[in-house]
Design an enzyme around this catalytic site. Sequence first.
Site: not given
Ligand SMILES: Cc1ncc(COP(=O)(O)O)c(C=O)c1O
Length: 372
Positions: A186
């Site tokens: 990110k």
């Molecule tokens: C659009 C979106 N939603 C939710 C997430 C979930 O985040 P995490 O990987 O921190 O659980 C991500 C992460 O890749 C994402 O890109």
Amino acid sequence: MSTATTRIALSAPWIDERDEELVVEVLRSGWLSLGPTGPRFEAMVAAAVDAPHCAAVSSGTAGLHLCMRLAEVGEGDEVITSPYSFVASANCAIYEGATPVFADIDPRTLNLDPEATAAAITPRTKAIVAVDIFGYPCELDELTELCRHHGLMLVEDSCEALGARYKGKPLGAYGHPAVWAFYPNKQMTTGEGGAVTTHDESQHELLESLRNQGRLETSSWLQHGRLGFNYRLDDISAALGIGQLEKLDRILAARRDVAATYAQLLADVDVELPLADDADHERSWFVYVVKLPPGVDRDAVMRTLSEDGIATAPYLPSIHLQSYMRERYGFREGMLPVSEDCSSRTMALPFHARLAREDQERVATALRSAIA
Ligand SMILES: Cc1ncc(COP(=O)(O)O)c(C=O)c1O
């Protein structure tokens, strides 16, 4: 600042001595969780997105899950989201016994098409999870109005969009809850981690309780007022997050520059480039995704680039066609033609704040010849 490499990675975090110093400080303090660093980090996230409250959590997925609790989503309910997203945007509804309903996307923005979203609303719809895919703000005005009209909760999945702006204000500054994610690919990272920003004190209190095993503000450590989770973010991760937020403006500017360089280098390559900003939408650059012309074998192009030492990824498969989704809900090809078409033709190129220009040139040359 730039570092030319042999194998060009898809993404890379920007970690410097200041990040190390902040993490070591927490390690030496011995206060590794529920200490003073978490709230400091939360205040900085809240300030960065112009929201009054922030609850740090263990991941973006955890944040989305807790937002389903805020919306009181449960058995028999439906939650509308985008098929062209990461699975967590839909999984959060399933965790609470609800059914994910997908509305098709706008092929330009790759975000939910408000008209298709309106058409997907039924008497069982409880919430809309609107995704800002690849950091490009979704159509917040239309979606907010839809939610107001139908009495639904809007949850913004801004996991890919820290720093993006819609109609002059940062995402997160609008009234509904927004979820952020800090995985290492990110814009900024805490290792694993996420956050939910809100404008409502009672929502914030509920988030603080739910992430901390359902403890109430008045509870002692082993008293639990509701069913909760352990979705806390530890102080070591929060410390890294503080270092990252201190240089967020630099990170975002560097990513914007890398994107601008790609736009130049790829101008004569037969691919559709990411949508440019307009007066209402200012992207925060998360990944650099190009769309290949119809008929080009995207997977073969990716293989060719891989042989040249260039990492790419098939961002993004349509969620409804994942095997567990097909099996559970009977979803199939043809249900969401725009999303499915984009899924078959889009791919992410190497992209991060410190990607060297020479590496970008290598990517452009390799892509040009792979497509030709
Ligand atoms: C659009 C979106 N939603 C939710 C997430 C979930 O985040 P995490 O990987 O921190 O659980 C991500 C992460 O890749 C994402 O890109």
